[in-house]
Design a protein around this motif. Structure first.
Motif, PDB file in Angstrom:
ATOM      1  N   ARG A  50       0.862  -1.188   0.000  1.00  0.00           N
ATOM      2  CA  ARG A  50       0.000   0.000   0.000  1.00  0.00           C
ATOM      3  C   ARG A  50       0.894   1.231   0.000  1.00  0.00           C
ATOM      4  O   ARG A  50       2.088   1.129   0.309  1.00  0.00           O
ATOM      5  CB  ARG A  50      -0.884   0.050   1.271  1.00  0.00           C
ATOM      6  CG  ARG A  50      -1.846  -1.107   1.449  1.00  0.00           C
ATOM      7  CD  ARG A  50      -3.085  -0.962   0.564  1.00  0.00           C
ATOM      8  NE  ARG A  50      -4.062  -2.005   0.854  1.00  0.00           N
ATOM      9  CZ  ARG A  50      -4.142  -3.178   0.228  1.00  0.00           C
ATOM     10  NH1 ARG A  50      -3.277  -3.492  -0.741  1.00  0.00           N
ATOM     11  NH2 ARG A  50      -5.068  -4.053   0.558  1.00  0.00           N
ATOM     12  N   HIS A  51       0.304   2.372  -0.270  1.00  0.00           N
ATOM     13  CA  HIS A  51       1.072   3.620  -0.300  1.00  0.00           C
ATOM     14  C   HIS A  51       0.858   4.422   0.983  1.00  0.00           C
ATOM     15  O   HIS A  51      -0.264   4.487   1.487  1.00  0.00           O
ATOM     16  CB  HIS A  51       0.642   4.466  -1.505  1.00  0.00           C
ATOM     17  CG  HIS A  51       0.961   3.809  -2.800  1.00  0.00           C
ATOM     18  ND1 HIS A  51       0.001   3.373  -3.681  1.00  0.00           N
ATOM     19  CD2 HIS A  51       2.158   3.486  -3.348  1.00  0.00           C
ATOM     20  CE1 HIS A  51       0.589   2.818  -4.723  1.00  0.00           C
ATOM     21  NE2 HIS A  51       1.888   2.877  -4.546  1.00  0.00           N
ATOM     22  N   TYR A  52       1.925   5.054   1.454  1.00  0.00           N
ATOM     23  CA  TYR A  52       1.832   5.924   2.642  1.00  0.00           C
ATOM     24  C   TYR A  52       2.685   7.167   2.431  1.00  0.00           C
ATOM     25  O   TYR A  52       3.776   7.095   1.846  1.00  0.00           O
ATOM     26  CB  TYR A  52       2.247   5.157   3.910  1.00  0.00           C
ATOM     27  CG  TYR A  52       1.242   4.056   4.182  1.00  0.00           C
ATOM     28  CD1 TYR A  52       0.003   4.348   4.744  1.00  0.00           C
ATOM     29  CD2 TYR A  52       1.491   2.755   3.768  1.00  0.00           C
ATOM     30  CE1 TYR A  52      -0.958   3.364   4.919  1.00  0.00           C
ATOM     31  CE2 TYR A  52       0.533   1.754   3.930  1.00  0.00           C
ATOM     32  CZ  TYR A  52      -0.686   2.068   4.506  1.00  0.00           C
ATOM     33  OH  TYR A  52      -1.640   1.094   4.654  1.00  0.00           O
ATOM     34  N   THR A  53       2.169   8.284   2.926  1.00  0.00           N
ATOM     35  CA  THR A  53       2.778   9.581   2.650  1.00  0.00           C
ATOM     36  C   THR A  53       3.726   9.965   3.784  1.00  0.00           C
ATOM     37  O   THR A  53       3.427   9.721   4.961  1.00  0.00           O
ATOM     38  CB  THR A  53       1.647  10.628   2.479  1.00  0.00           C
ATOM     39  OG1 THR A  53       0.682  10.083   1.585  1.00  0.00           O
ATOM     40  CG2 THR A  53       2.169  11.916   1.884  1.00  0.00           C
ATOM     41  N   THR A  66       2.522   8.127   8.503  1.00  0.00           N
ATOM     42  CA  THR A  66       1.396   8.151   9.438  1.00  0.00           C
ATOM     43  C   THR A  66       0.285   7.289   8.849  1.00  0.00           C
ATOM     44  O   THR A  66      -0.154   7.529   7.721  1.00  0.00           O
ATOM     45  CB  THR A  66       0.913   9.606   9.637  1.00  0.00           C
ATOM     46  OG1 THR A  66       1.947  10.327  10.308  1.00  0.00           O
ATOM     47  CG2 THR A  66      -0.361   9.658  10.464  1.00  0.00           C
ATOM     48  N   GLY A  68      -3.457   5.606   9.183  1.00  0.00           N
ATOM     49  CA  GLY A  68      -4.780   5.473   9.780  1.00  0.00           C
ATOM     50  C   GLY A  68      -5.138   3.992   9.775  1.00  0.00           C
ATOM     51  O   GLY A  68      -5.093   3.344   8.724  1.00  0.00           O
ATOM     52  N   ASP A  70      -7.328   0.888   9.700  1.00  0.00           N
ATOM     53  CA  ASP A  70      -8.675   0.412   9.358  1.00  0.00           C
ATOM     54  C   ASP A  70      -8.746  -1.032   9.853  1.00  0.00           C
ATOM     55  O   ASP A  70      -8.093  -1.914   9.282  1.00  0.00           O
ATOM     56  CB  ASP A  70      -8.837   0.490   7.837  1.00  0.00           C
ATOM     57  CG  ASP A  70     -10.171  -0.036   7.358  1.00  0.00           C
ATOM     58  OD1 ASP A  70     -10.887  -0.696   8.142  1.00  0.00           O
ATOM     59  OD2 ASP A  70     -10.494   0.210   6.188  1.00  0.00           O
ATOM     60  N   GLY A  73      -9.064  -3.562   7.308  1.00  0.00           N
ATOM     61  CA  GLY A  73      -8.118  -3.478   6.198  1.00  0.00           C
ATOM     62  C   GLY A  73      -7.087  -4.589   6.269  1.00  0.00           C
ATOM     63  O   GLY A  73      -6.883  -5.205   7.317  1.00  0.00           O
ATOM     64  N   GLU A  74      -6.408  -4.823   5.136  1.00  0.00           N
ATOM     65  CA  GLU A  74      -5.398  -5.899   5.093  1.00  0.00           C
ATOM     66  C   GLU A  74      -4.073  -5.467   5.704  1.00  0.00           C
ATOM     67  O   GLU A  74      -3.483  -6.187   6.510  1.00  0.00           O
ATOM     68  CB  GLU A  74      -5.145  -6.297   3.633  1.00  0.00           C
ATOM     69  CG  GLU A  74      -6.074  -7.368   3.121  1.00  0.00           C
ATOM     70  CD  GLU A  74      -5.566  -7.891   1.796  1.00  0.00           C
ATOM     71  OE1 GLU A  74      -4.819  -8.879   1.801  1.00  0.00           O
ATOM     72  OE2 GLU A  74      -5.920  -7.290   0.766  1.00  0.00           O
ATOM     73  N   LEU A  75      -3.577  -4.290   5.302  1.00  0.00           N
ATOM     74  CA  LEU A  75      -2.217  -3.949   5.707  1.00  0.00           C
ATOM     75  C   LEU A  75      -2.123  -3.060   6.943  1.00  0.00           C
ATOM     76  O   LEU A  75      -1.238  -3.259   7.790  1.00  0.00           O
ATOM     77  CB  LEU A  75      -1.464  -3.267   4.542  1.00  0.00           C
ATOM     78  CG  LEU A  75       0.024  -3.064   4.809  1.00  0.00           C
ATOM     79  CD1 LEU A  75       0.746  -4.387   5.049  1.00  0.00           C
ATOM     80  CD2 LEU A  75       0.695  -2.320   3.664  1.00  0.00           C
ATOM     81  N   SER A  76      -3.025  -2.066   7.066  1.00  0.00           N
ATOM     82  CA  SER A  76      -2.811  -1.077   8.142  1.00  0.00           C
ATOM     83  C   SER A  76      -2.775  -1.698   9.546  1.00  0.00           C
ATOM     84  O   SER A  76      -1.923  -1.309  10.352  1.00  0.00           O
ATOM     85  CB  SER A  76      -3.815   0.081   8.039  1.00  0.00           C
ATOM     86  OG  SER A  76      -5.143  -0.367   8.049  1.00  0.00           O
TER      87      SER A  76
END
Ligand code: FAD
Length: 221
Positions: A50-53, A66, A68, A70, A73-76
């Motif tokens: 996944r992408h993260y800023t 950072t 969030g 979920d 969700g699969e990855l967070s």
């Protein structure tokens, strides 16, 4: 194997079901706040990316994302469970909507978009003075409150708005834009649409730097 294996240095709960993760910048990438990286991790049998800023003002030695969280969700959730000295796969940095030494900024952030907002705000405060920072952040359970409070105490204009306070958001955007500066917008699709509308209503005719985080978690898509 995709990306470069980098070590996790720290994982912190920063409020509002959100974690900040420090990753070693062992590859010595030139990374600016607002750029994003692709993070990959094996979750069960699957390798999930996944992408993260990037949410740290600087990236010497390490950089921060950072996330969030979920719960469905699969990855967070797997990222939130990481510990120091675990490894993740990272690719990047990517993106065109990042901080490029602007002296004055207006950052509109929804949900985990607060990450790049604090990273950019701290960089501008450090290099040009906090009075050149304006952040309008929409979230019912705000994250990164300590960093936002510090910015506010230093003289930045920080407005946090609940999700259903549309009028308050429009007003805060109009006030922020009136003072000038490069506009940045970070968040999920629904927030981007609200921000675009608020900028239009405020008569903003510049070119905002926008990063789309994709469909809102829990949306139909
Ligand atoms: C350029 C970019 C930058 C980003 N930056 C950030 C950032 O800084 N911070 C951040 O937190 N996020 C960021 N994101 C979003 C991030 O990449 C992930 O999308 C987010 O963390 C959710 O990933 P997940 O694996 O936890 O959830 P996912 O597994 O992707 O699921 C997300 C939601 O969709 C639901 N869902 C999944 N599949 C279906 C389906 N078939 N039908 C219905 N519902 C479904 C799930 O239940 C869940 O609620 C960014 C995205 C992009 C594109």
């Amino acid at each position: 194997m995709e990306g470069t294996e980098v070590a996790v240095k720290d994982v912190r709960d920063v409020g509002g079901d959100t974690v900040a993760i420090d990753l070693s910048n062992s590859p010595n990438w030139e990374i600016q706040p607002g750029q994003f990286v692709q993070v990959g991790l094996s979750v069960g049998e699957e390798f999930v990316v996944r992408h993260y800023t990037v949410s740290s003002p600087y990236s010497d030695g390490s950089f921060e994302i950072t996330v969030g969280v979920d719960p469905s969700g699969e990855l967070s959730p797997a990222l939130a469970a990481l510990k120091p000295d675990d490894y993740v796969s990272v690719d990047g940095p990517y993106g065109r909507s990042f901080y490029e030494d602007e002296e004055r900024v207006v950052v509109l952030a929804g949900g985990p978009g607060v990450g790049p907002a604090v990273g950019i705000a701290e960089r501008v405060a450090d290099e040009h003075g906090a009075e050149n920072v304006s952040v309008v952040y929409v979230d019912d359970e705000p994250a990164h409150n300590e960093r936002l409070d510090t910015l506010r105490e230093d003289g930045a204009r920080i407005v946090v708005v609940a999700e259903d306070e549309v009028g308050e958001f429009d007003e805060a955007v109009a006030d922020a834009v009136e003072e000038g500066g490069q506009v940045f917008v970070y968040g999920f699709e629904g927030f981007l649409a609200d921000a675009e509308m608020a900028l239009k209503e405020a008569g903003y005719d510049g070119e905002p730097k926008v990063e789309n985080f994709g469909p809102e978690p829990g949306s139909e898509e």
